[in-house]
Design an enzyme around this catalytic site. Sequence first.
Site, PDB file in Angstrom:
ATOM      1  N   HIS A 129      12.370  33.587  33.721  1.00  0.00           N
ATOM      2  CA  HIS A 129      12.587  33.132  32.332  1.00  0.00           C
ATOM      3  C   HIS A 129      11.506  33.701  31.396  1.00  0.00           C
ATOM      4  CE1 HIS A 129      15.378  29.451  33.196  1.00  0.00           C
ATOM      5  NE2 HIS A 129      15.604  30.456  34.015  1.00  0.00           N
ATOM      6  N   ASP A 156      25.097  33.926  34.837  1.00  0.00           N
ATOM      7  CA  ASP A 156      24.433  33.949  33.533  1.00  0.00           C
ATOM      8  C   ASP A 156      22.913  34.046  33.682  1.00  0.00           C
ATOM      9  OD1 ASP A 156      24.480  31.300  34.603  1.00  0.00           O
ATOM     10  OD2 ASP A 156      23.984  30.458  32.650  1.00  0.00           O
ATOM     11  N   ASP A 191      22.482  27.451  47.687  1.00  0.00           N
ATOM     12  CA  ASP A 191      22.364  27.928  46.303  1.00  0.00           C
ATOM     13  C   ASP A 191      20.949  28.473  46.107  1.00  0.00           C
ATOM     14  OD1 ASP A 191      22.917  28.405  43.619  1.00  0.00           O
ATOM     15  OD2 ASP A 191      22.948  26.287  43.022  1.00  0.00           O
ATOM     16  N   HIS A 236      24.481  32.128  40.191  1.00  0.00           N
ATOM     17  CA  HIS A 236      25.133  32.097  38.872  1.00  0.00           C
ATOM     18  C   HIS A 236      25.089  33.462  38.201  1.00  0.00           C
ATOM     19  CE1 HIS A 236      21.173  31.606  36.814  1.00  0.00           C
ATOM     20  NE2 HIS A 236      20.887  30.791  37.821  1.00  0.00           N
ATOM     21  N   ASP A 270      16.187  35.676  38.749  1.00  0.00           N
ATOM     22  CA  ASP A 270      17.005  34.485  38.482  1.00  0.00           C
ATOM     23  C   ASP A 270      18.291  34.918  37.791  1.00  0.00           C
ATOM     24  OD1 ASP A 270      17.996  31.999  38.000  1.00  0.00           O
ATOM     25  OD2 ASP A 270      16.502  31.415  36.517  1.00  0.00           O
ATOM     26  N   GLU A 312      25.140  28.089  34.287  1.00  0.00           N
ATOM     27  CA  GLU A 312      24.149  27.263  34.979  1.00  0.00           C
ATOM     28  C   GLU A 312      22.952  26.978  34.084  1.00  0.00           C
ATOM     29  OE1 GLU A 312      20.649  26.221  37.439  1.00  0.00           O
ATOM     30  OE2 GLU A 312      20.869  27.955  36.148  1.00  0.00           O
ATOM     31  N   GLU A 313      22.563  27.969  33.275  1.00  0.00           N
ATOM     32  CA  GLU A 313      21.336  27.833  32.484  1.00  0.00           C
ATOM     33  C   GLU A 313      21.489  26.862  31.308  1.00  0.00           C
ATOM     34  OE1 GLU A 313      18.597  28.860  33.468  1.00  0.00           O
ATOM     35  OE2 GLU A 313      18.857  30.657  34.686  1.00  0.00           O
TER      36      GLU A 313
HETATM   37 ZN   LIG Z   1      18.844  30.210  38.276  1.00  0.00          ZN
END
Ligand SMILES: [Zn+2]
Length: 494
Positions: A464, A127, A220, A125, A160, A194-195
């Site tokens: 994150h 984002d 993925d 992804h 990520d 996605e987030e």
């Molecule tokens: Zn991710």
Amino acid sequence: MALTVIVILVALLLFLTAFLLVRTILFTRNSSTVNLTFESSLPPLDQEPQTFAEHLASMIKIETVSHEDVSKDVNANFKIMQSQLAKTYPLAHKLLKKEIVDGYTLLYTWEGQNRDLKPVVFMAHQDVVPADEHTLNQWTYPPFSGKIAEGFIWGRGTMDIKSQLISVFEAVETLIRNKFKPERTILLTFSHNEEVLGTGARAVVEHLKVKGIRVQAVLDEGGSIYDGLIPGVKSLAATIGISEKGYLSLKLTANATGGHSSTPSNATAIGILAKAVTRLEAHRFPHNIKMVKPMFQGLGTSASPLMQLAFANLWLFGGVIIHTLAAKPETDATIRTTTAPTLFHSGVKDNVLPSVAEAVVNFRLLPGETIAEVCEHIRSIINDDRVTFEPMDQKAWEASPLSPVDCKAYQHISSVVREIFPGSAVAPYIMLGGTDSRNFCDVSDNVYRFTPIVVKEEDLNRVHGVNERLEIDALYKMVDTFYRLIPRWASKDM
Ligand SMILES: [Zn+2]
């Protein structure tokens, strides 16, 4: 007489020991450890690691942050990132067909030579989550600086998951340069939300369904290669997600007669709802050890002998294993549907009885347990007609079906991992969090979630969190993984 009893007991003990050992040996022999060889005329990957690092850094600098409140998203940044991708990977952008779905989600098609074969999908992804304002002073380098220093690329998205996004592109670009021609069509897709909502990936799947396209296999983001994180396993342990837990946020509502707080009844909205939430926490869902068994089966002889013995003989040691795993929230979540009260709202003033109280409880469902069953269980636990509940909008989906491990798609991943990370064990597991790939279960039976980077305990909080970063060498290995895997997955023998 006494001697006879002793002889019988010793014989029984020997028999039991032999029985346990044979079961253990059989247990660790597993089809997922098959090593698939692959004939390839492609030269080895030979770029400078620094080039990959600079490409990743240039993407980190673009703040493609997605927010719960979509009005805060800066859509222009997604456009900037997409033109940066086109500039960085000119061969891919010349050869592949590019489509944009759901506003900013990317879908590329690299046409295969044999149109009869089902395509394969590589995804990630675009984002990232925001960097928490309160922690900005804790970052060694600012989160969107894309600084390359101390052997790392620093910033939000390095783990990520812009690293996986650019690794797929680097591999494709190099394969095109090396005149590789896929037999099977390759689809690349990179969503933009996605987030948060995950509508981008959903839209891609709907797009494929309209065209009647079924997919051979999907890869993925997902499990990593853990170093020292799995109890009883000394080697590197690559974990490939073969399913992900379901998700259910339930809004609970209790209604009662409001009024002045000087004359309250016995049944206040807050009291009724608090009791319901307390009951849910006190009667959590039962443990189910079956879901972690395939992982220990895959780890095989890399797990400690004691672990092997225990998992091979759950009929005898199941209770001990459950006790051990249930001791920590991280491992407890792998063996049960979890219950987590996350929101609680009621009242407006200290001397007013509220007529309504609302709470949200978030459940993560083990595969095999459905939303309907979970709701039924909840109804019987709360057992109070004054409390109603309903799933929140777009906040409920079932656990994904289990993808097989005795197929070539899985075995190609595990074989490539063992080539690039020698000595590592490879095992399937159930992901606790969610990914975009769950949507693809509608069009494929083989959906895998894997991110080929080595993760140590100290790295876990960087995703994150603060000081997200990736070693330059790790990025190189990630590119190499896709460089070797894409031709395998694109072959007709898959
Ligand atoms: Zn991710």
